[in-house]
Every structure is written in structure tokens, then in C-alpha cells.
Scaffold this motif. Structure first.
Motif, PDB file in Angstrom:
ATOM      1  N   PRO A 173       0.807  -1.231   0.000  1.00 17.93           N
ATOM      2  CA  PRO A 173       0.000   0.000   0.000  1.00 17.93           C
ATOM      3  C   PRO A 173       0.836   1.276   0.000  1.00 17.93           C
ATOM      4  O   PRO A 173       0.459   2.271  -0.643  1.00 17.93           O
ATOM      5  N   MET A 174       1.972   1.255   0.687  1.00 22.60           N
ATOM      6  CA  MET A 174       2.829   2.439   0.675  1.00 22.60           C
ATOM      7  C   MET A 174       3.390   2.708  -0.713  1.00 22.60           C
ATOM      8  O   MET A 174       3.397   3.846  -1.201  1.00 22.60           O
ATOM      9  N   ALA A 175       3.867   1.643  -1.387  1.00 22.01           N
ATOM     10  CA  ALA A 175       4.429   1.799  -2.728  1.00 22.01           C
ATOM     11  C   ALA A 175       3.354   2.205  -3.735  1.00 22.01           C
ATOM     12  O   ALA A 175       3.589   3.058  -4.598  1.00 22.01           O
ATOM     13  N   VAL A 176       2.169   1.612  -3.626  1.00 23.69           N
ATOM     14  CA  VAL A 176       1.063   1.973  -4.527  1.00 23.69           C
ATOM     15  C   VAL A 176       0.694   3.439  -4.345  1.00 23.69           C
ATOM     16  O   VAL A 176       0.448   4.164  -5.327  1.00 23.69           O
ATOM     17  N   ALA A 177       0.660   3.901  -3.104  1.00 24.25           N
ATOM     18  CA  ALA A 177       0.344   5.310  -2.844  1.00 24.25           C
ATOM     19  C   ALA A 177       1.361   6.233  -3.517  1.00 24.25           C
ATOM     20  O   ALA A 177       0.989   7.249  -4.120  1.00 24.25           O
ATOM     21  N   ILE A 178       2.642   5.875  -3.439  1.00 29.37           N
ATOM     22  CA  ILE A 178       3.690   6.699  -4.062  1.00 29.37           C
ATOM     23  C   ILE A 178       3.515   6.725  -5.575  1.00 29.37           C
ATOM     24  O   ILE A 178       3.597   7.798  -6.204  1.00 29.37           O
ATOM     25  N   VAL A 179       3.278   5.562  -6.182  1.00 29.72           N
ATOM     26  CA  VAL A 179       3.125   5.490  -7.641  1.00 29.72           C
ATOM     27  C   VAL A 179       1.901   6.284  -8.101  1.00 29.72           C
ATOM     28  O   VAL A 179       1.948   7.017  -9.103  1.00 29.72           O
ATOM     29  N   VAL A 180       0.797   6.161  -7.385  1.00 31.24           N
ATOM     30  CA  VAL A 180      -0.414   6.909  -7.740  1.00 31.24           C
ATOM     31  C   VAL A 180      -0.157   8.414  -7.661  1.00 31.24           C
ATOM     32  O   VAL A 180      -0.538   9.181  -8.559  1.00 31.24           O
ATOM     33  N   LEU A 181       0.496   8.856  -6.595  1.00 30.54           N
ATOM     34  CA  LEU A 181       0.827  10.278  -6.466  1.00 30.54           C
ATOM     35  C   LEU A 181       1.749  10.741  -7.586  1.00 30.54           C
ATOM     36  O   LEU A 181       1.604  11.855  -8.105  1.00 30.54           O
ATOM     37  N   ALA A 182       2.701   9.882  -7.975  1.00 33.55           N
ATOM     38  CA  ALA A 182       3.625  10.243  -9.059  1.00 33.55           C
ATOM     39  C   ALA A 182       2.896  10.357 -10.393  1.00 33.55           C
ATOM     40  O   ALA A 182       3.319  11.129 -11.265  1.00 33.55           O
ATOM     41  N   TYR A 183       1.811   9.597 -10.564  1.00 31.92           N
ATOM     42  CA  TYR A 183       1.021   9.676 -11.783  1.00 31.92           C
ATOM     43  C   TYR A 183       0.094  10.890 -11.787  1.00 31.92           C
ATOM     44  O   TYR A 183      -0.106  11.529 -12.824  1.00 31.92           O
ATOM     45  N   LEU A 184      -0.486  11.229 -10.637  1.00 31.49           N
ATOM     46  CA  LEU A 184      -1.474  12.307 -10.578  1.00 31.49           C
ATOM     47  C   LEU A 184      -0.840  13.690 -10.476  1.00 31.49           C
ATOM     48  O   LEU A 184      -1.412  14.676 -10.954  1.00 31.49           O
ATOM     49  N   PHE A 185       0.324  13.747  -9.848  1.00 30.06           N
ATOM     50  CA  PHE A 185       0.990  15.028  -9.644  1.00 30.06           C
ATOM     51  C   PHE A 185       2.429  14.954 -10.143  1.00 30.06           C
ATOM     52  O   PHE A 185       3.014  13.887 -10.224  1.00 30.06           O
ATOM     53  N   THR A 186       2.993  16.112 -10.449  1.00 33.04           N
ATOM     54  CA  THR A 186       4.384  16.155 -10.866  1.00 33.04           C
ATOM     55  C   THR A 186       5.282  15.939  -9.655  1.00 33.04           C
ATOM     56  O   THR A 186       5.224  16.718  -8.691  1.00 33.04           O
ATOM     57  N   PRO A 187       6.094  14.881  -9.657  1.00 32.94           N
ATOM     58  CA  PRO A 187       6.979  14.641  -8.505  1.00 32.94           C
ATOM     59  C   PRO A 187       7.918  15.816  -8.290  1.00 32.94           C
ATOM     60  O   PRO A 187       8.398  16.434  -9.244  1.00 32.94           O
ATOM     61  N   ALA A 188       8.162  16.138  -7.030  1.00 35.70           N
ATOM     62  CA  ALA A 188       9.082  17.227  -6.714  1.00 35.70           C
ATOM     63  C   ALA A 188      10.480  16.907  -7.226  1.00 35.70           C
ATOM     64  O   ALA A 188      10.888  15.749  -7.294  1.00 35.70           O
ATOM     65  N   LYS A 189      11.208  17.947  -7.612  1.00 38.54           N
ATOM     66  CA  LYS A 189      12.571  17.749  -8.066  1.00 38.54           C
ATOM     67  C   LYS A 189      13.455  17.368  -6.881  1.00 38.54           C
ATOM     68  O   LYS A 189      13.206  17.756  -5.754  1.00 38.54           O
ATOM     69  N   GLY A 190      14.508  16.612  -7.195  1.00 35.61           N
ATOM     70  CA  GLY A 190      15.452  16.262  -6.155  1.00 35.61           C
ATOM     71  C   GLY A 190      15.420  14.799  -5.796  1.00 35.61           C
ATOM     72  O   GLY A 190      14.691  13.994  -6.375  1.00 35.61           O
ATOM     73  N   MET A 191      16.222  14.461  -4.784  1.00 33.29           N
ATOM     74  CA  MET A 191      16.422  13.065  -4.438  1.00 33.29           C
ATOM     75  C   MET A 191      15.249  12.449  -3.682  1.00 33.29           C
ATOM     76  O   MET A 191      14.973  11.259  -3.824  1.00 33.29           O
ATOM     77  N   THR A 192      14.545  13.223  -2.871  1.00 39.98           N
ATOM     78  CA  THR A 192      13.505  12.647  -2.022  1.00 39.98           C
ATOM     79  C   THR A 192      12.421  11.972  -2.847  1.00 39.98           C
ATOM     80  O   THR A 192      12.133  10.779  -2.685  1.00 39.98           O
ATOM     81  N   ALA A 193      11.804  12.712  -3.757  1.00 45.39           N
ATOM     82  CA  ALA A 193      10.759  12.146  -4.608  1.00 45.39           C
ATOM     83  C   ALA A 193      11.356  11.167  -5.612  1.00 45.39           C
ATOM     84  O   ALA A 193      10.710  10.172  -5.969  1.00 45.39           O
ATOM     85  N   GLY A 194      12.572  11.448  -6.069  1.00 41.94           N
ATOM     86  CA  GLY A 194      13.214  10.553  -7.040  1.00 41.94           C
ATOM     87  C   GLY A 194      13.457   9.182  -6.458  1.00 41.94           C
ATOM     88  O   GLY A 194      13.134   8.158  -7.081  1.00 41.94           O
ATOM     89  N   PHE A 195      14.023   9.127  -5.252  1.00 45.15           N
ATOM     90  CA  PHE A 195      14.235   7.844  -4.587  1.00 45.15           C
ATOM     91  C   PHE A 195      12.905   7.142  -4.328  1.00 45.15           C
ATOM     92  O   PHE A 195      12.750   5.947  -4.599  1.00 45.15           O
ATOM     93  N   ALA A 196      11.939   7.875  -3.798  1.00 47.24           N
ATOM     94  CA  ALA A 196      10.655   7.261  -3.441  1.00 47.24           C
ATOM     95  C   ALA A 196       9.964   6.666  -4.653  1.00 47.24           C
ATOM     96  O   ALA A 196       9.479   5.526  -4.619  1.00 47.24           O
ATOM     97  N   THR A 197       9.908   7.419  -5.756  1.00 48.47           N
ATOM     98  CA  THR A 197       9.193   6.961  -6.952  1.00 48.47           C
ATOM     99  C   THR A 197       9.848   5.734  -7.562  1.00 48.47           C
ATOM    100  O   THR A 197       9.187   4.735  -7.860  1.00 48.47           O
ATOM    101  N   THR A 198      11.165   5.788  -7.746  1.00 42.66           N
ATOM    102  CA  THR A 198      11.852   4.660  -8.390  1.00 42.66           C
ATOM    103  C   THR A 198      11.896   3.437  -7.490  1.00 42.66           C
ATOM    104  O   THR A 198      11.749   2.303  -7.963  1.00 42.66           O
TER     105      THR A 198
END
Length: 448
Positions: free
Chosen positions: A35-60
Motif C-alpha cells: 500500500p505504501m508503494a502503490v500510494a507513491i506510484v499513484v501520487l507520481a502519476y497524478l501530480f508532478t513529482p518534486a525535483k530532487g532526491m527525495t521524490a526521485g528515490f521514493a518513486t523509483t
């Protein structure tokens, strides 16, 4: 094992299978990770991920982990590295067919490119795997792996050059458009300089030739991942198929078991301290290697990094706390970041539609796949002759040549569950790939 890692990541399971170094759920229970990973992927699809390592690490990490969980849950497919295959191919398919928002792909591309994420991971794995390796084994195996690498290049050039000449496909076309890009060490180190050699000898723009070389690189890398998984499965099913067939991650044949000086269980405070030491040590050695590469740009910094680590391990009295630090940092990176790097490389470097263009030329496709298998068997057999284990030599000397370079090395070793072989695949990708490019530069005026 060639590594000083006797922890749970290296322990055999009850059915004799080696547990994977990679942790697709990132240490979380499945009911929490999904559920945590699905939440991250859904957010990455609906919104533009923030620039930088935090969102980059989380999404990938989330997308890579989910794909690896799915691939590893499919019967039979999980026997050939299904999780790694999905992680390296599905993001490319999603992006190529507009099933992934452009903004999400751009954010991942920026994260990977601007942070040099691949460089960060490979440096950690090279330093940790070499410093954590048994010294005597490093001396024996490191010098011997060159033999199957050179032999594999010679066999592939001679055999496929002859086939190209005999069938009318063309000796030059076979060597430069099939064998060269497959064995050249990926796109940056192989396909790009090969395209420049072609342009130099035949005229035209190198970028036009590059688009004709990349499909061979990508398809060969995919075949390498599948074959690596199949070899690992065969090694589990038939570990004694013939003498020196399966080393379970140990490249060279040794008469005695290795003594493990480090890798023991440590407290949380010591683990944090060791991780910091490992990160700092890997960074220092990489900066030295990169500075050396500045004065000798024809030699990749990874080659210098391998040499530096090997010299330090062989000739210097390295204290246990440095070895422990490099080893734990290796474990952390291998467990957390490889699924992430597979996703990033898939989006940044693989054009799936371009891969499909191979279907229009069956000779090209068949030859590309055949080069991988010839490289595998040539490296395995020649390595076996010099007392290396067949599977480990085939992976290190054969698939290490034919995969995508550094990221391909990680994908292949993930599928084979033999991450401790990374230094030897790096030798294949960098030194072997350099020999391929050098050979083609000599042959260019003669066969093009």
C-alpha cells in the motif's frame, strides 16, 4: 563465496536456493510495503513529482519494488529473474506507449541524470565487493578472468565475421552492427564510439548510425538478463552437472573454505557508523579514480576504481573497520537501490519501440541473440579450462561483455543472484568493451 558476507542475504534457503541480495520490499512486511508503494506510484502519476532526491528515490524504489514483487510471484518466470526483467522492461513500455505521464518520466530522468544515481550505486558495489573479497581469491580470479574475456571477443569476431561473409550479409555489417554493439559495453561506452567509427569510415552523421546500433544493445541486454536467471535456476537444479559447473557465486576454484574476518552481526549504532564509513570510503576512492580518468580519458573511471580497490586489498593492511564499512554500505545499496536503478535506466535509456524494429530484420535479430549465447558458452568453457566455475565465468566473461554496461551488470547479477561478481563484470564491460572498440577502429578501414 567470494564475498565476506555471511549474513542472512547470503544464507542458503531450505531448498538450497541462495537468498537474494536485493530486497524488493525494502525490509517492510508485504502488507505494509504494497500500500505504501502503490500510494507513491499513484501520487507520481497524478501530480508532478518534486525535483530532487527525495521524490526521485521514493518513486523509483516504489515502482521498482512493486514490479519485482510481481515478477517474483509469477511461477516459472521467477526462476529466470522475472522481477528484474519486469523492472527493466515495464517502465520502458509504459513510457514508450504514453502510459506514463511525461512529467513523471521527466522527473525520474532528471533525478537519475542530475544526481548521477548510477555512478553512486556502482561505486558503492565495486568498492564493497572488492574490499570485502578474500585477498587470495581476488589474486587468483582477477588475473584469470581476462583469459575468457579475450577468448570470447576473438571467437565472436571470427565466427560471426565468417558467417556474415559466407551468407552475404556482409562481414563489416555483421561486425559493426551486430557483434560490436552487443559486446561493446553498452550505449555510452560501446554503441556511441562504434557509430562514430562507422561515420568516420563511411560518411554521414554518427547519430543516424547510432539509432541502428541501439536495438542490438537493448535486445542483447534483455537476453542476458533472462539467460542469467536461467543459469542460476539450472545451477540450483543441477549443481553438479559436471565438475566445476556451479560455484554458487564463487568465481575461482579454491581448495579451502574462506575465513570470514568481517561481516559479523553488529549493533544498530555500529551499523550506522559502518555505513557512514563505507559511503565516505567509496566516495574517496571514486574521486581518486575520476581524477585519474581526467588525465587518461580513454580509460573509464570505473576501471581505475577497480584497480585502486584491488591494489589496496592486495598490498595494503586495510583495517577491519574500513572493510566492515565498505561491506555494510554494499549491503545497504544492494538491498535498497537496485530496483530503483533498474526503473530509472529503463526510462532513461531504453526505447521499447526501437527494440521492436529488430523484428523487421530476422537475420539481425537472430544474430544478436546468437552472439549472446556464443559469448556465454565461450567464456564459460575457456574459464572452466583455467579452473574457474563454468556458470560464474559464463556470467562474468560472457554476459558481462554482452549486457548494457554498468546498469546491465546489475540487472544480470540481480537475475543470477550473484552480486558479488560485480567487479569481474565491470572488467568485462569496461576493459573488454574497450578492446572491442579498439579492434573495430582497426578493422574499420578494412571492412567498411
Amino acid at each position: 563465496m567470494t564475498s565476506t558476507r555471511p549474513t542472512e542475504s547470503e544464507v542458503d534457503t531450505q531448498d538450497g536456493e541462495r537468498a537474494s541480495d536485493m530486497n524488493s520490499t525494502l525490509g517492510l512486511p508485504m502488507r505494509w510495503f504494497v500500500p505504501m508503494a502503490v500510494a507513491i506510484v499513484v501520487l507520481a502519476y497524478l501530480f508532478t513529482p518534486a525535483k530532487g532526491m527525495t521524490a526521485g528515490f521514493a518513486t523509483t524504489m516504489a515502482l521498482g519494488g512493486l514490479l519485482m514483487v510481481m515478477g517474483n510471484a509469477i511461477p516459472w518466470f521467477n526462476r529466470i529473474g522475472g522481477g528484474v526483467i519486469l523492472a527493466i522492461l515495464v517502465p520502458a513500455v509504459l513510457f514508450s506507449y504514453n502510459l506514463m505521464p511525461e512529467r513523471t518520466a521527466t522527473a525520474i530522468d532528471d533525478f537519475y541524470t542530475l544526481s548521477a544515481f548510477g555512478e553512486f550505486v556502482v561505486a558503492a558495489l565495486i568498492v564493497g565487493s572488492i574490499l570485502g573479497m578474500d585477498r587470495s581469491l581476488l589474486i587468483k580470479a582477477g588475473s584469470r578472468i581476462i583469459v575468457p574475456i579475450v577468448a570470447t571477443i576473438a571467437v565472436c569476431f571470427a565466427l560471426f565475421g565468417f558467417i556474415g561473409y559466407l551468407t552475404g550479409y556482409g562481414l563489416g555489417k555483421m561486425l559493426f552492427y551486430v557483434v560490436g554493439p552487443v559486446l561493446g559495453g553498452g550505449v555510452a561506452a560501446g554503441a556511441i564510439p562504434i557509430s562514430e567509427i562507422i561515420a568516420q569510415n563511411t560518411g554521414g552523421a554518427s547519430t543516424d548510425y547510432l539509432s541502428m546500433l541501439v536495438p542490438a544493445v537493448v535486445v542483447a541486454n534483455t537476453v542476458c538478463i533472462v539467460v542469467a536467471g536461467a543459469l542460476a535456476w539450472l545451477g540450483r537444479r543441477k549443481p553438479n552437472l559436471f565438475p566445476r559447473f556451479n560455484g554458487n557465486g564463487e568465481l575461482a576454484v579454491t581448495k579451502s573454505k574462506m575465513i570470514v574476518p568481517v561481516g559479523r552481526a553488529v549493533s544498530s549504532a555500529d551499523a550506522v557508523r559502518s555505513s557512514i564509513i563505507g559511503l565516505f570510503t567509496a566516495g574517496m576512492l571514486f574521486m581518486i579514480a575520476d581524477a585519474m580518468s581526467f588525465y587518461l580519458p580513454s580509460i573509464h573511471s570505473y576501471v581505475f576504481l577497480i584497480v585502486l580497490c584491488a591494489i589496496a586489498k592486495i598490498f595494503l593492511p586495510i583495517p577491519d573497520f574500513l572493510v566492515q564499512g565498505a561491506d555494510i554500505w554494499y549491503k545497504l545499496v544492494a538491498s535498497a537501490f537496485i530496483p530503483a536503478i533498474l526503473v530509472a535506466v529503463s526510462i532513461v535509456a531504453i526505447d521499447f519501440k526501437q527494440v521492436l524494429t529488430l523484428l523487421n530484420d530476422p537475420v539481425y535479430m537472430f544474430s544478436t541473440i546468437a552472439v549472446v549465447f556464443v559469448a556465454l558458452f565461450a567464456a564459460g568453457f575457456v574459464g572452466w579450462l583455467v579452473h574457474l566455475h563454468f556458470i560464474e565465468s559464463a556470467i562474468s566473461g560472457g554476459l558481462g561483455l554482452a549486457d548494457f554496461g554498468s546498469s546491465g551488470d546489475l540487472a544480470v547479477l540481480g537475475a543470477a543472484n550473484r552480486l558479488e561478481l560485480l567487479p569481474f563484470l565491470s572488467i568485462s564491460s569496461r576493459i573488454g568493451g574497450g578492446l572491442v572498440v579498439l579492434t573495430l577502429s582497426i578493422l574499420g578501414p578494412l571492412v567498411l
